[in-house]
Design an enzyme around this catalytic site. Structure first.
Site, PDB file in Angstrom:
ATOM      1  N   LYS A   1      35.794  41.673   5.454  1.00  0.00           N
ATOM      2  CA  LYS A   1      35.088  40.558   4.409  1.00  0.00           C
ATOM      3  C   LYS A   1      34.191  41.900   3.789  1.00  0.00           C
ATOM      4  O   LYS A   1      34.164  40.905   2.439  1.00  0.00           O
ATOM      5  CB  LYS A   1      33.200  40.147   5.494  1.00  0.00           C
ATOM      6  CG  LYS A   1      33.882  39.674   7.354  1.00  0.00           C
ATOM      7  CD  LYS A   1      32.915  39.016   7.384  1.00  0.00           C
ATOM      8  CE  LYS A   1      32.912  37.884   8.433  1.00  0.00           C
ATOM      9  NZ  LYS A   1      31.728  37.474   9.151  1.00  0.00           N
TER      10      LYS A   1
ATOM     11  N   LYS B   1      43.665  32.229  11.160  1.00  0.00           N
ATOM     12  CA  LYS B   1      43.051  31.708  12.040  1.00  0.00           C
ATOM     13  C   LYS B   1      42.199  30.676  11.821  1.00  0.00           C
ATOM     14  O   LYS B   1      41.742  30.609  10.450  1.00  0.00           O
ATOM     15  CB  LYS B   1      42.233  33.103  13.244  1.00  0.00           C
ATOM     16  CG  LYS B   1      41.064  32.783  14.198  1.00  0.00           C
ATOM     17  CD  LYS B   1      40.196  33.407  14.223  1.00  0.00           C
ATOM     18  CE  LYS B   1      38.935  33.032  14.627  1.00  0.00           C
ATOM     19  NZ  LYS B   1      37.697  34.065  15.302  1.00  0.00           N
TER      20      LYS B   1
ATOM     21  N   LYS C   1      35.785  28.806  10.890  1.00  0.00           N
ATOM     22  CA  LYS C   1      35.156  27.886   9.940  1.00  0.00           C
ATOM     23  C   LYS C   1      34.269  28.207   9.105  1.00  0.00           C
ATOM     24  O   LYS C   1      34.000  27.033   7.596  1.00  0.00           O
ATOM     25  CB  LYS C   1      34.123  27.592  10.876  1.00  0.00           C
ATOM     26  CG  LYS C   1      33.221  28.536  11.894  1.00  0.00           C
ATOM     27  CD  LYS C   1      32.130  27.814  12.884  1.00  0.00           C
ATOM     28  CE  LYS C   1      31.191  29.264  13.345  1.00  0.00           C
ATOM     29  NZ  LYS C   1      31.312  30.230  13.625  1.00  0.00           N
TER      30      LYS C   1
END
Ligand code: TRP
Length: 336
Positions: A117, A201, A204
């Site tokens: 991230k 993956k 969302k």
């Protein structure tokens, strides 16, 4: 849920950082529903975690409500499951801080999610993003959870929660139950990959395209499946290495219909991908239709939703505060 039932405790959480996807449904929600009879389940919408990346306030607020409605529509009965919003229970922030002081810099530096991230959000590598796993440990440990159903990407965080709990118990005596990750098998759709890039993956919070949302209209779902990336031969066959796109579609189809891979291979033998993709799309449309309709109806009933999350927060706070008070006492904080 009365205390006398004493079922083992489950805690899990999902970030309201984007609309729920097919991945959230097959990878998490479907399993959560299956667990709600045998466990005392706390399912939390982790808004405190979501702000580790920038959120649009109006979107965050809306998505939290949508998420509660969708949990219920997916089959999580609010009478049997504690469906609550993290920021409504201040004990999460309070224990989160305390556990920061029992979590090592080196441990946090090794978290692969932090590395990923921070590499992707170079303009906002904030301290919250770094200490995120300590807050996650607080979430879990406040409820003395035995099991934590999560996707494979969260395994490392649950391991760290165990280490933090063990360290705290080592210093202060038995305070926390040591939790265990509960990771469903991949073949049951635990890891739904993006339809645009089947090596990533379906996520969302990082829409790279290739996401199918729980609230998507049937036409949109069908279009997404028709566009799904596959490969250049035309054989419907499960081979995760050589044919990740087709294999992903097969896992999805298997999850929505209950058919085995052999059955699916036989069903589409010699047919090419067109018919296959359409069938997968249709199966998802049918699975989602009642969920979408119920979620839409629930979202019209704000009074009911408010009642659900308020009661759940009260129940969660009761349990969480018991653990927090124990911790504060052990640390030597003066009682109020
Ligand atoms: N970190 C999890 C995720 O991004 C969400 C989460 C927060 C969670 N707290 C949790 C999951 C506690 C399980 C238990 O998916």
């Amino acid at each position: 849920m009365t205390e006398s039932t004493k079922k083992p405790v489950i805690f899990s959480g999902m970030q309201p950082s984007g609309a729920l996807t097919l991945g959230s449904f097959l990878g998490a929600l479907k399993n959560w529903v299956a667990l709600s009879e045998e466990y005392d389940c706390y399912y939390c919408i982790v808004d405190l975690h979501a702000i580790t990346t920038r959120q649009e306030p109006a979107d965050l607020r809306r998505r939290c409500l949508e998420q509660i409605a969708q949990y219920i529509a997916c089959g999580l009965d609010p009478a049997k499951n504690t469906l609550f919003i993290q920021s409504h229970v201040p004990a999460h922030s309070e224990l989160g801080w305390i556990l920061n002081c029992y979590t090592m810099f080196g441990e946090l530096s090794r978290m692969t999610q932090f590395k990923d991230k921070s590499a992707r959000n170079t303009d906002n590598i904030n301290a919250g993003l770094f200490t995120y796993p300590a807050l996650m440990a607080a979430d879990i440990l406040l409820y003395q959870a035995n099991l934590v159903p999560v996707g494979d990407d969260q395994r490392q965080h649950v391991e760290l929660a165990r280490d933090i709990a063990t360290r705290f118990n080592g210093v202060h005596g038995d305070v926390f139950t040591i939790p265990e990750a509960f990771i469903p098998k991949t073949t049951e759709g635990a890891r739904v990959m993006s339809l645009a890039d089947p090596t990533r993956k379906m996520s969302k919070s990082e829409p790279t395209g290739g996401c199918v949302y729980l609230m998507d209209k049937p036409e949109t779902i069908l279009k997404s499946f028709k566009r799904a990336v596959t490969d250049s031969d035309a054989e419907v066959r499960y081979d995760i290495k050589e044919k990740p796109g087709v294999s992903n579609l097969m896992s999805i189809y298997s999850s929505t219909t209950g058919k085995s891979f052999e059955t699916i291979e036989a069903e589409f033998a010699g047919q090419g991908y067109g018919a296959f993709k359409e069938a997968v799309g249709e199966s998802v449309i049918e699975r989602f239709r009642p969920i979408r309709e119920q979620a839409e109806a629930l979202l019209q009933d704000k009074t009911y939703l408010t009642q659900v999350y308020t009661e759940a927060a009260n129940h969660a706070a009761y349990t969480a505060n018991k653990t927090l008070r124990k911790v504060q006492k052990k640390l030597g904080f003066v009682a109020k």
